[in-house]
Design an enzyme around this catalytic site. Structure first.
Site, PDB file in Angstrom:
ATOM      1  N   SER A 175       0.855  -1.185   0.000  1.00 38.55           N
ATOM      2  CA  SER A 175       0.000   0.000   0.000  1.00 38.55           C
ATOM      3  C   SER A 175       0.887   1.230   0.000  1.00 38.55           C
ATOM      4  CB  SER A 175      -0.883   0.009   1.257  1.00 38.55           C
ATOM      5  OG  SER A 175      -1.499   1.271   1.448  1.00 38.55           O
ATOM      6  N   TYR A 200      -1.730  -0.760  10.522  1.00 37.74           N
ATOM      7  CA  TYR A 200      -1.873  -1.147   9.118  1.00 37.74           C
ATOM      8  C   TYR A 200      -0.694  -0.629   8.294  1.00 37.74           C
ATOM      9  CZ  TYR A 200      -3.648  -1.456   4.364  1.00 37.74           C
ATOM     10  OH  TYR A 200      -3.782  -1.721   3.019  1.00 37.74           O
TER      11      TYR A 200
END
Length: 260
Positions: free
Chosen positions: A136, A149
């Site tokens: 990501s 995350y």
């Protein structure tokens, strides 16, 4: 040995999109192994694709899942040409609002499970194969209200880039895919208690385009795939601007966008 692709997180989101594009593009594949928790969602895919699917309804947060996959690999001994690690989830919110179980769950699925699947599959990958790991843009810089995350995706990025160079003698390219926000079911889980910062919604990407670029970059042997000029600029800024400054700017934007 059947020429095979293995895809985790195949029941939804980027994993499902990768499944459809790989099945459509690589006619030489004889079988695709699809891995996800929801068996019914995987079974719905049967008959929709021009290649046979072997279904593994596995919860990768459970350690037994990797053992079951390893046993299947030992039994069928496929020639794995493509591995896609797309399983993962995130929770948005301050650390104090995220439960220890949710934090450890993110670490298990996003990091430990990815490593376990990679380790299990790697002996069955032949030369000139490809590995696509979904990270990501959150991997580029620490993210307040997305701390765990972002940290797990930084792990995925670092791990994948190192693995790429380890596997150069076998001509196996490892590509870390680092999109910004993508229009998938991811946010149904991520936003259960807190919403994503408003300014990020302007940069939502189409999953088809993200995956198409990821596959193309993988075939070209690139170590990192970043979709869109905005995320490419962000990637560059994260290299040249101190992270403390970026964190301050993003935190100020978040507060402004939420009206606080």
């Amino acid at each position: 040995m059947k020429k095979t692709a293995i895809i985790t997180g195949a029941s939804s989101g980027m994993g499902r999109e990768a499944l459809f594009q790989i099945a459509d593009r690589f006619s030489g594949l004889e079988e695709i192994w699809v891995i996800a928790r929801r068996k019914d969602r995987l079974e719905e895919l049967c008959g929709q694709l021009p290649v046979h699917l072997r279904i593994f309804a596995l919860d990768l947060s459970e350690r037994e899942a990797a053992e079951e996959l390893s046993a299947a690999l030992e039994e069928y001994r496929p020639d794995v040409k493509i591995l896609v690690n797309a399983a993962g989830f995130g929770k948005i919110g301050p650390v104090e609002d995220i439960s220890p179980e949710e934090e450890s769950g993110m670490i298990r699925v996003n990091c430990e499970a990815m490593c376990a699947v990679t380790h299990a599959v790697l002996p069955y990958m032949s030369d000139n194969s490809r590995m696509i790991q979904f990270a990501s843009a959150a991997a580029f810089v620490p993210q307040s209200d997305f701390a765990v995350y972002a940290a797990t995706k930084a792990f995925v990025l670092s791990y994948s880039r190192a693995l790429h160079y380890e596997l150069l003698p076998r001509k196996i390219a490892v590509t870390a895919v680092c999109p910004g926000p993508v229009q998938t079911e991811f946010f149904e889980v991520a936003e259960t208690r807190h919403r994503m910062a408003g300014y990020k919604r302007f940069f939502m990407a189409n999953p088809k385009k993200v995956v198409r670029k990821a596959i193309r970059d993988s075939m070209m042997g690139k170590t990192v795939s970043v979709y869109g000029w905005v995320m490419k600029l962000f990637f560059l800024l994260c290299k040249v601007i101190p992270h403390d400054i970026l964190l301050r700017v993003m935190s100020d934007e978040k507060l402004t966008g939420s009206g606080e």
